[in-house]
Design an enzyme around this catalytic site. Structure first.
Site, mmCIF file in Angstrom:
data_model
loop_
_atom_site.group_PDB
_atom_site.id
_atom_site.type_symbol
_atom_site.label_atom_id
_atom_site.label_comp_id
_atom_site.label_asym_id
_atom_site.label_seq_id
_atom_site.Cartn_x
_atom_site.Cartn_y
_atom_site.Cartn_z
ATOM 1 N N TYR A 239 6.483 -8.992 8.398
ATOM 2 C CA TYR A 239 6.055 -7.618 8.665
ATOM 3 C C TYR A 239 6.249 -7.263 10.138
ATOM 4 C CZ TYR A 239 3.397 -8.012 4.254
ATOM 5 O OH TYR A 239 3.033 -8.192 2.947
ATOM 6 N N ASP B 188 -6.880 0.950 8.254
ATOM 7 C CA ASP B 188 -5.596 1.523 8.665
ATOM 8 C C ASP B 188 -5.823 2.966 9.110
ATOM 9 O OD1 ASP B 188 -5.849 3.054 6.354
ATOM 10 O OD2 ASP B 188 -4.353 1.946 5.225
ATOM 11 N N ARG C 241 -3.680 -5.430 7.717
ATOM 12 C CA ARG C 241 -4.740 -4.527 8.196
ATOM 13 C C ARG C 241 -5.886 -5.319 8.811
ATOM 14 N NH1 ARG C 241 -6.791 -1.509 3.195
ATOM 15 N NH2 ARG C 241 -5.639 -3.038 1.973
ATOM 16 N N ASP D 156 0.835 -1.198 0.000
ATOM 17 C CA ASP D 156 0.000 0.000 0.000
ATOM 18 C C ASP D 156 0.870 1.247 0.000
ATOM 19 O OD1 ASP D 156 -2.289 -1.533 0.079
ATOM 20 O OD2 ASP D 156 -2.445 -1.481 2.266
#
Length: 295
Positions: A66, A80, A175, A38
């Site tokens: 992550y 988010d 997310r 993103d």
């Protein structure tokens, strides 16, 4: 130029923006990224240049790592920090380490996710974010993903937030994971921030920035920033072959399984550690293997 650029994608750019920039720096249209990030997420985004574009689906399919932050107390339309708040609840009790870790354990292994409305998942030929922007409702298909490992990082009681470390399969929405973790803890939640620190064999420590690429390009040395194609398929089984078999492989011939008795699928043939081709078991002829990609 053929190879893989281990790019550190900055915030504020789409993955396609990164591809477009790399086309200019490396003077070729044969450029492809290996897993969308993103715009507001930074992190490892391997970019395939030249012949390396042939391995894009194989590198995209690798494990991702992550580091993100779960914020409790509100959830947003985008899941988010960039979206409008759609639900709020006062955090009267910030969960402690033991409570959070017990919840995170529930997300180990195979889990089911419903992709966020603001995502590029297609339903009836149209991307979910297009439905969202048009304020249209559509049923979102659930999908199974795999969480190899999930660990708790630091806890920020002032912000009602905590960090998580996640190793997962492709297609995992962090997310959505943050939102679902919040639900298990009894609060609406969203992802406050996110970094991708590893894709396959490429990690944060060996990435390059656009500033580094620009400096190298000014000296005509951008090719030196590329990793070999072999690093992009290091997660596949490799088999070294002699010169006689190399000739047949480079010509894309089907082979008998007795020529290369491998049990993994797909697999890589090399000669002097140079990647020659990616082969797979023939779907209709069990005594043969056939090429998927030839370099």
């Amino acid at each position: 130029m053929n190879g893989i650029l281990p790019l550190w994608k900055p915030k504020g750019m789409t993955s396609f923006d990164c591809v477009a920039k790399c086309r200019r720096y490396f003077h070729t249209k044969k450029v492809g990224h290996t897993g969308t990030l993103d715009p507001e997420v930074e992190g490892v985004l391997p970019i395939c240049i030249g012949n390396a574009t042939k391995i894009v689906p194989f590198l995209t399919d690798t494990k991702k790592v992550y580091v993100g932050t779960v914020a409790l107390g509100s959830t947003t339309e985008t899941e988010d920090a960039t979206g409008n708040i759609v639900e709020e609840k006062e955090v009267t009790h910030m969960p402690g380490k033991i409570e959070i870790e017990a919840v995170l354990e529930k997300f180990q292994g195979t889990i089911t996710q419903i992709p966020p409305m603001y995502s590029a998942v297609k339903v009836n030929g149209k991307k979910l974010y297009e439905y969202a922007r048009a304020n249209e409702k559509v049923e979102r298909p659930s999908r199974e993903v795999f969480i190899h490992d999930i660990q708790l990082g630091s806890i920020d009681e002032e912000k009602n937030a905590f960090d998580i470390y996640v190793e997962c399969s492709k297609g995992t929405y962090i997310r959505t994971l943050c939102v679902d973790i919040g639900k298990e803890l009894g609060y609406p939640a969203h992802m406050l921030q996110l970094e991708r620190i590893q894709t396959g064999s490429f990690s944060k420590k060996n990435t390059v920035t656009f500033a580094m690429i620009e400096e190298a390009a000014a000296r005509g040395e951008q090719e030196q920033l590329l990793s070999p194609i072999s690093e992009g398929v290091s997660h596949l089984v490799h088999q070294e072959v002699d010169d006689a078999l190399m000739f047949r492989i480079k010509n894309g011939q089907k082979l008998a399984v007795t020529d290369a008795p491998l049990t993994n699928n797909p697999f890589v043939f090399t000669n002097n550690e140079e990647v020659l081709a990616i082969y797979e078991k023939h779907p209709e002829k069990p005594d043969q293997i056939k090429p998927l990609r030839v370099f």
